[in-house]
Design a protein around this motif. Sequence first.
Motif, PDB file in Angstrom:
ATOM      1  N   GLY A 130       0.822  -1.205   0.000  1.00  0.00           N
ATOM      2  CA  GLY A 130       0.000   0.000   0.000  1.00  0.00           C
ATOM      3  C   GLY A 130       0.850   1.245   0.000  1.00  0.00           C
ATOM      4  O   GLY A 130       1.976   1.250   0.525  1.00  0.00           O
ATOM      5  N   HIS A 131       0.315   2.304  -0.595  1.00  0.00           N
ATOM      6  CA  HIS A 131       0.992   3.598  -0.586  1.00  0.00           C
ATOM      7  C   HIS A 131       0.084   4.622   0.090  1.00  0.00           C
ATOM      8  O   HIS A 131      -1.110   4.701  -0.213  1.00  0.00           O
ATOM      9  N   SER A 132       0.651   5.394   1.022  1.00  0.00           N
ATOM     10  CA  SER A 132      -0.053   6.500   1.665  1.00  0.00           C
ATOM     11  C   SER A 132      -1.372   6.022   2.292  1.00  0.00           C
ATOM     12  O   SER A 132      -1.358   5.139   3.146  1.00  0.00           O
ATOM     13  N   MET A 133      -2.515   6.541   1.876  1.00  0.00           N
ATOM     14  CA  MET A 133      -3.777   6.138   2.479  1.00  0.00           C
ATOM     15  C   MET A 133      -4.057   4.661   2.267  1.00  0.00           C
ATOM     16  O   MET A 133      -4.777   4.034   3.060  1.00  0.00           O
ATOM     17  N   GLY A 134      -3.498   4.077   1.219  1.00  0.00           N
ATOM     18  CA  GLY A 134      -3.659   2.644   1.002  1.00  0.00           C
ATOM     19  C   GLY A 134      -3.125   1.827   2.168  1.00  0.00           C
ATOM     20  O   GLY A 134      -3.635   0.739   2.471  1.00  0.00           O
ATOM     21  N   SER A 166      -3.105  13.903  11.403  1.00  0.00           N
ATOM     22  CA  SER A 166      -4.463  14.268  11.808  1.00  0.00           C
ATOM     23  C   SER A 166      -5.444  14.124  10.647  1.00  0.00           C
ATOM     24  O   SER A 166      -6.648  14.032  10.852  1.00  0.00           O
ATOM     25  N   GLU A 167      -4.925  14.083   9.426  1.00  0.00           N
ATOM     26  CA  GLU A 167      -5.767  13.957   8.238  1.00  0.00           C
ATOM     27  C   GLU A 167      -5.032  13.078   7.235  1.00  0.00           C
ATOM     28  O   GLU A 167      -3.882  13.339   6.887  1.00  0.00           O
ATOM     29  N   ILE A 168      -5.694  12.028   6.776  1.00  0.00           N
ATOM     30  CA  ILE A 168      -5.022  11.077   5.885  1.00  0.00           C
ATOM     31  C   ILE A 168      -5.347  11.320   4.416  1.00  0.00           C
ATOM     32  O   ILE A 168      -4.790  10.659   3.545  1.00  0.00           O
ATOM     33  N   ALA A 169      -6.215  12.246   4.123  1.00  0.00           N
ATOM     34  CA  ALA A 169      -6.593  12.475   2.736  1.00  0.00           C
ATOM     35  C   ALA A 169      -6.442  13.930   2.325  1.00  0.00           C
ATOM     36  O   ALA A 169      -6.974  14.360   1.320  1.00  0.00           O
ATOM     37  N   LYS A 170      -5.701  14.690   3.131  1.00  0.00           N
ATOM     38  CA  LYS A 170      -5.517  16.094   2.815  1.00  0.00           C
ATOM     39  C   LYS A 170      -4.195  16.554   3.415  1.00  0.00           C
ATOM     40  O   LYS A 170      -3.850  16.176   4.535  1.00  0.00           O
ATOM     41  N   ASN A 171      -3.451  17.355   2.665  1.00  0.00           N
ATOM     42  CA  ASN A 171      -2.186  17.867   3.166  1.00  0.00           C
ATOM     43  C   ASN A 171      -2.431  19.000   4.161  1.00  0.00           C
ATOM     44  O   ASN A 171      -3.210  19.910   3.900  1.00  0.00           O
ATOM     45  N   ASP A 174       1.656  22.368   7.511  1.00  0.00           N
ATOM     46  CA  ASP A 174       2.988  21.875   7.861  1.00  0.00           C
ATOM     47  C   ASP A 174       2.944  20.358   7.956  1.00  0.00           C
ATOM     48  O   ASP A 174       1.924  19.780   8.353  1.00  0.00           O
ATOM     49  N   VAL A 175       4.040  19.718   7.585  1.00  0.00           N
ATOM     50  CA  VAL A 175       4.120  18.265   7.730  1.00  0.00           C
ATOM     51  C   VAL A 175       4.114  17.931   9.216  1.00  0.00           C
ATOM     52  O   VAL A 175       4.918  18.454   9.985  1.00  0.00           O
ATOM     53  N   GLU A 176       3.190  17.078   9.622  1.00  0.00           N
ATOM     54  CA  GLU A 176       3.038  16.761  11.043  1.00  0.00           C
ATOM     55  C   GLU A 176       4.159  15.837  11.503  1.00  0.00           C
ATOM     56  O   GLU A 176       4.358  14.760  10.940  1.00  0.00           O
ATOM     57  N   ASP A 177       4.878  16.279  12.535  1.00  0.00           N
ATOM     58  CA  ASP A 177       6.067  15.572  12.991  1.00  0.00           C
ATOM     59  C   ASP A 177       6.082  15.573  14.513  1.00  0.00           C
ATOM     60  O   ASP A 177       6.723  16.404  15.134  1.00  0.00           O
ATOM     61  N   ASN A 221      11.169  14.214   6.286  1.00  0.00           N
ATOM     62  CA  ASN A 221       9.862  13.825   5.771  1.00  0.00           C
ATOM     63  C   ASN A 221       9.959  13.719   4.260  1.00  0.00           C
ATOM     64  O   ASN A 221      10.975  14.086   3.663  1.00  0.00           O
ATOM     65  N   ASP A 222       8.902  13.223   3.635  1.00  0.00           N
ATOM     66  CA  ASP A 222       8.902  13.066   2.175  1.00  0.00           C
ATOM     67  C   ASP A 222       8.182  14.214   1.474  1.00  0.00           C
ATOM     68  O   ASP A 222       7.845  14.124   0.302  1.00  0.00           O
ATOM     69  N   GLY A 223       7.941  15.289   2.219  1.00  0.00           N
ATOM     70  CA  GLY A 223       7.208  16.424   1.692  1.00  0.00           C
ATOM     71  C   GLY A 223       5.760  16.427   2.129  1.00  0.00           C
ATOM     72  O   GLY A 223       5.096  17.477   2.113  1.00  0.00           O
ATOM     73  N   GLN A 224       5.255  15.260   2.543  1.00  0.00           N
ATOM     74  CA  GLN A 224       3.869  15.157   3.018  1.00  0.00           C
ATOM     75  C   GLN A 224       3.753  14.351   4.312  1.00  0.00           C
ATOM     76  O   GLN A 224       2.923  14.660   5.158  1.00  0.00           O
ATOM     77  N   VAL A 225       4.545  13.296   4.438  1.00  0.00           N
ATOM     78  CA  VAL A 225       4.474  12.431   5.621  1.00  0.00           C
ATOM     79  C   VAL A 225       5.848  12.379   6.283  1.00  0.00           C
ATOM     80  O   VAL A 225       6.855  12.133   5.610  1.00  0.00           O
TER      81      VAL A 225
END
Length: 276
Positions: A130-134, A166-171, A174-177, A221-225
């Motif tokens: 799976g990738h990201s939300m997958g 906090s949100e898996i389908a929206k950026n 700031d990248v949450e860390d 981070n990878d720019g998003q996660v």
Amino acid sequence: MGIILVVGSVLLAKTFILIGRPINSHVDQQAINQIDAVPTLFLPGYFGNRFSFGFLLRRLVKKYGANKSLVIIVDRHGKLRLIGDFVDYRCLIQVIFQDKRSRPKQQAEWLMRICDLLANRGVSTINFVGHSMGCITIFWFLTHHQHDIPVKVNRVITIAGPFNDSEIAKNTRDVEDYPIDSTGPQQKTAVYRALAKKVTAMPRGIKFLNIAGTISSSQQNDGQVSLTSAFSLRYLLRDPIIYYRELVIRGSRATHRLLHENRVVDAHIAKFIWNV
């Protein structure tokens, strides 16, 4: 210029069609061990399409003799349309959700239908990538449908999973860390808490490879996660003792959207699934 644009559009349209179709290695091989005989399903992230894993699958076919023999398209009502068929050797299955905005809970229900279909076709064991939300869809499936799964899940590869976002389908802006310590994330998001509720019900014996990316030493981070969000998975899995490994991909090709276009990732997928 007009001719170039037309030719480019035709080539893009052709690629779009082909990338969502089966492609086999044409290597006449039978599965000589149980590892090669297990089919692997690939689930895209939010708003994912045939491009999400299409090129990666094509590379696995070309370099590792795998067979992308089946594409399963899930329509907005959960009806399954199959393109292609199963093969015995290194079978890769591309899953495409037509409802690009569907969330993990809904996708997990559709995934049950896919597993029922596979079981009816004689499949007893499967792998997931799976990738990201997958990644969240796979985790939700394993923890909320565990009593109904008609097949055994052997290996799972998660790529850039937002396990403590906090949100898996929206950026977010700031990248949450959120820092992690020996007990887990110091701040647990609603996503993490929801995933943790039924984790002890996850089927035993699954092997996990968790892949995340960092763009640079100063940007973890990878720019998003973030790494801390992706690797929060280790704390979710700690209660049920499970085989778990982590891999960090670094550099310009470790961005969220390029992780599944990274040849190093290809090699680790092949190694983890087929031990090659």
